[in-house]
Design an enzyme around this catalytic site. Structure first.
Site, mmCIF file in Angstrom:
data_model
loop_
_atom_site.group_PDB
_atom_site.id
_atom_site.type_symbol
_atom_site.label_atom_id
_atom_site.label_comp_id
_atom_site.label_asym_id
_atom_site.label_seq_id
_atom_site.Cartn_x
_atom_site.Cartn_y
_atom_site.Cartn_z
ATOM 1 N N VAL A 33 10.969 -12.578 14.190
ATOM 2 C CA VAL A 33 11.801 -11.838 13.226
ATOM 3 C C VAL A 33 11.647 -10.352 13.545
ATOM 4 C CG1 VAL A 33 12.328 -11.483 10.781
ATOM 5 C CG2 VAL A 33 11.009 -13.503 11.471
ATOM 6 N N TYR A 53 -4.775 -14.055 15.216
ATOM 7 C CA TYR A 53 -3.582 -14.077 14.354
ATOM 8 C C TYR A 53 -3.143 -15.530 14.125
ATOM 9 C CZ TYR A 53 1.167 -13.501 12.597
ATOM 10 O OH TYR A 53 2.313 -13.586 11.831
ATOM 11 N N GLY A 62 9.657 -18.027 13.307
ATOM 12 C CA GLY A 62 9.391 -17.570 14.675
ATOM 13 C C GLY A 62 9.626 -16.069 14.697
ATOM 14 N N GLU A 91 8.929 -4.452 11.122
ATOM 15 C CA GLU A 91 7.907 -3.514 11.640
ATOM 16 C C GLU A 91 6.722 -4.271 12.267
ATOM 17 O OE1 GLU A 91 6.650 -0.764 8.580
ATOM 18 O OE2 GLU A 91 8.685 -0.082 8.218
ATOM 19 N N PHE A 92 6.794 -5.596 12.245
ATOM 20 C CA PHE A 92 5.686 -6.458 12.673
ATOM 21 C C PHE A 92 5.099 -6.068 14.045
ATOM 22 C CE2 PHE A 92 4.230 -10.398 14.766
ATOM 23 C CZ PHE A 92 3.359 -10.911 13.829
ATOM 24 N N VAL A 132 -4.080 -5.763 -0.703
ATOM 25 C CA VAL A 132 -4.417 -7.151 -1.077
ATOM 26 C C VAL A 132 -5.809 -7.558 -0.593
ATOM 27 C CG1 VAL A 132 -2.001 -7.906 -1.199
ATOM 28 C CG2 VAL A 132 -3.281 -8.218 0.941
ATOM 29 N N ARG A 179 0.836 -1.207 0.000
ATOM 30 C CA ARG A 179 0.000 0.000 0.000
ATOM 31 C C ARG A 179 0.868 1.252 0.000
ATOM 32 N NH1 ARG A 179 -3.079 -1.659 5.297
ATOM 33 N NH2 ARG A 179 -0.888 -2.094 5.700
ATOM 34 N N ARG A 180 2.016 1.218 0.688
ATOM 35 C CA ARG A 180 2.860 2.427 0.786
ATOM 36 C C ARG A 180 3.778 2.520 -0.431
ATOM 37 N NH1 ARG A 180 5.312 1.412 6.602
ATOM 38 N NH2 ARG A 180 5.218 -0.688 5.728
HETATM 39 N N1 LIG Z 1 8.102 -10.544 12.080
HETATM 40 C C1 LIG Z 1 7.773 -11.715 12.591
HETATM 41 O O1 LIG Z 1 8.124 -12.035 13.743
HETATM 42 C C2 LIG Z 1 7.012 -12.710 11.761
HETATM 43 C C3 LIG Z 1 6.994 -14.051 12.195
HETATM 44 C C4 LIG Z 1 6.292 -14.983 11.446
HETATM 45 C C5 LIG Z 1 5.634 -14.607 10.308
HETATM 46 N N2 LIG Z 1 5.646 -13.287 9.902
HETATM 47 C C6 LIG Z 1 4.910 -12.936 8.696
HETATM 48 O O2 LIG Z 1 5.798 -12.374 7.762
HETATM 49 C C7 LIG Z 1 5.066 -11.550 6.849
HETATM 50 C C8 LIG Z 1 5.809 -10.235 6.654
HETATM 51 O O3 LIG Z 1 5.823 -9.531 7.897
HETATM 52 P P1 LIG Z 1 7.067 -8.672 8.395
HETATM 53 O O4 LIG Z 1 7.560 -9.295 9.647
HETATM 54 O O5 LIG Z 1 8.041 -8.429 7.293
HETATM 55 O O6 LIG Z 1 6.302 -7.331 8.857
HETATM 56 P P2 LIG Z 1 6.313 -5.839 8.276
HETATM 57 O O7 LIG Z 1 7.692 -5.291 8.308
HETATM 58 O O8 LIG Z 1 5.255 -5.122 9.059
HETATM 59 O O9 LIG Z 1 5.849 -6.018 6.766
HETATM 60 C C9 LIG Z 1 4.516 -6.340 6.420
HETATM 61 C C10 LIG Z 1 4.296 -6.015 4.959
HETATM 62 O O10 LIG Z 1 2.951 -6.381 4.610
HETATM 63 C C11 LIG Z 1 2.377 -5.320 3.876
HETATM 64 N N3 LIG Z 1 0.933 -5.289 4.025
HETATM 65 C C12 LIG Z 1 0.211 -5.314 5.180
HETATM 66 N N4 LIG Z 1 -1.107 -5.223 4.897
HETATM 67 C C13 LIG Z 1 -1.204 -5.131 3.540
HETATM 68 C C14 LIG Z 1 -2.291 -4.997 2.640
HETATM 69 N N5 LIG Z 1 -3.551 -4.949 3.093
HETATM 70 N N6 LIG Z 1 -2.037 -4.921 1.316
HETATM 71 C C15 LIG Z 1 -0.763 -4.986 0.852
HETATM 72 N N7 LIG Z 1 0.306 -5.108 1.656
HETATM 73 C C16 LIG Z 1 0.080 -5.175 2.978
HETATM 74 C C17 LIG Z 1 3.039 -4.052 4.439
HETATM 75 O O11 LIG Z 1 3.026 -3.025 3.446
HETATM 76 P P3 LIG Z 1 2.124 -1.720 3.460
HETATM 77 O O12 LIG Z 1 1.858 -1.357 4.903
HETATM 78 O O13 LIG Z 1 2.956 -0.716 2.726
HETATM 79 O O14 LIG Z 1 0.912 -2.116 2.701
HETATM 80 C C18 LIG Z 1 4.468 -4.537 4.651
HETATM 81 O O15 LIG Z 1 5.211 -4.401 3.465
HETATM 82 C C19 LIG Z 1 3.661 -11.428 7.420
HETATM 83 O O16 LIG Z 1 2.799 -12.300 6.730
HETATM 84 C C20 LIG Z 1 3.827 -11.885 8.864
HETATM 85 O O17 LIG Z 1 2.633 -12.410 9.403
HETATM 86 C C21 LIG Z 1 6.335 -12.340 10.601
#
Ligand SMILES: NC(=O)c1ccc[n+]([C@@H]2O[C@H](COP(=O)([O-])OP(=O)(O)OC[C@H]3O[C@@H](n4cnc5c(N)ncnc54)[C@H](OP(=O)(O)O)[C@@H]3O)[C@@H](O)[C@H]2O)c1
Length: 256
Positions: free
Chosen positions: A189, A156, A187, A192-193, A64, A38-39
């Site tokens: 990471v 979640y 696990g 920005e999560f 999405v 989105r950004r």
């Molecule tokens: N970090 C962890 O600990 C962890 C662990 C296990 C799994 N995961 C999974 O890894 C994936 C990536 O997360 P991350 O840790 O990299 O977090 P992140 O840094 O917050 O990145 C999340 C990404 O998803 C995008 N996003 C969110 N909602 C969206 C939407 N409605 N449409 C399009 N894009 C969207 C955001 O982009 P915009 O805001 O620009 O749209 C951002 O680029 C996620 O599925 C998360 O559940 C993360």
């Protein structure tokens, strides 16, 4: 190892964290990238940092959760971008850590609409072309949350359990085609999560990683790259990875 030179890779959630790290590893080996988030300004910054051009990257501002917009994006891809080789369904988020009976409906809907329905929309619109071309790989980013539920994780964890089931189902439905399906399930990471989970409460987000050496987005991108570059007859179904400081969704070694 399969070469990814000139392969077309669509990455959702490429504006941050794991998605942005994937863009880097795949750009480094000469893949052509469709970067979705989105950004839009974040995608532009990433493209500048990685020195991507209009030949090597196509940036798409897309939510999405918007099925009509997903359909229009995929069906309007120009011929030089339409033959997607790899779909990385990475866009996702957690919102809140409330007890289920105290949960916030908007948080639930955002997680379900993004993590489940968004992933399904992309898959539904991209995979028919892969089937037709007899070539493709779908890599879904699940989570250990899809394997183990933790207190406050309820919805979640439910969305990530759904990703696990959807990945398994897709693999079954594509049996008999050369298309591959992988789920990469991390696990902890540091991205920005947690800031997103706690609606911008950075102090609370920082506590998640306090005293721990978490995985980095680059660690996950490296694993995804491994899955994507196996010989064509090899399907990595599922990868679960955690930091050494983590043993389960609830067991973390904090050196405080
Ligand atoms: N970090 C962890 O600990 C962890 C662990 C296990 C799994 N995961 C999974 O890894 C994936 C990536 O997360 P991350 O840790 O990299 O977090 P992140 O840094 O917050 O990145 C999340 C990404 O998803 C995008 N996003 C969110 N909602 C969206 C939407 N409605 N449409 C399009 N894009 C969207 C955001 O982009 P915009 O805001 O620009 O749209 C951002 O680029 C996620 O599925 C998360 O559940 C993360």
């Amino acid at each position: 190892m399969v070469s990814l030179q000139n392969k077309i890779i669509l990455i959702t959630g490429a504006s941050s964290g794991i998605g942005a790290a994937c863009a880097k590893v795949f750009a480094d080996v000469g893949a052509r990238l469709i970067l979705v988030a989105r950004r839009y300004e974040k995608l532009e910054q990433l493209a500048t940092t990685l020195q991507l051009t209009s030949q090597t990257a196509y940036l798409v501002q897309l939510d999405v959760r918007d099925r009509i917009a997903v359909e229009s994006t995929i069906s309007n891809l120009s011929p030089e971008w339409s033959n997607i080789d790899i779909l990385i369904n990475n866009a996702g988020l957690s919102r809140g850590l409330d007890k289920l009976h105290e949960g916030n409906f908007l948080d639930w809907e955002e997680m379900i609409d993004t993590n489940i329905k968004g992933l399904l929309y992309l898959t539904r619109y991209v995979v028919p072309g892969m089937v037709e071309r007899k070539n493709g790989h779908i890599i879904n980013i699940g989570s250990i949350a899809g394997h183990q539920t933790y207190p406050g994780g309820n919805v979640y964890c439910g969305t990530k359990a759904a990703v696990k089931a959807i990945s398994e189902g897709l693999k079954q439905d594509l049996l008999g085609t050369p298309i591959r399906v992988t789920s990469v399930d991390p696990g902890m990471v540091e991205t920005e999560f947690s800031q997103v989970r706690f609606h911008g409460d950075n102090q609370r987000a920082e506590k998640v990683y306090q005293g721990v050496t978490p995985l980095t987005a680059d660690d996950i991108a490296d694993t995804i790259f491994f899955c994507a570059t196996r010989p064509a007859h090899v399907n990595i179904n599922e990868v679960i990875l955690m930091p050494v400081d983590q043993a389960s969704a609830t067991l973390v070694n904090r050196k405080l």
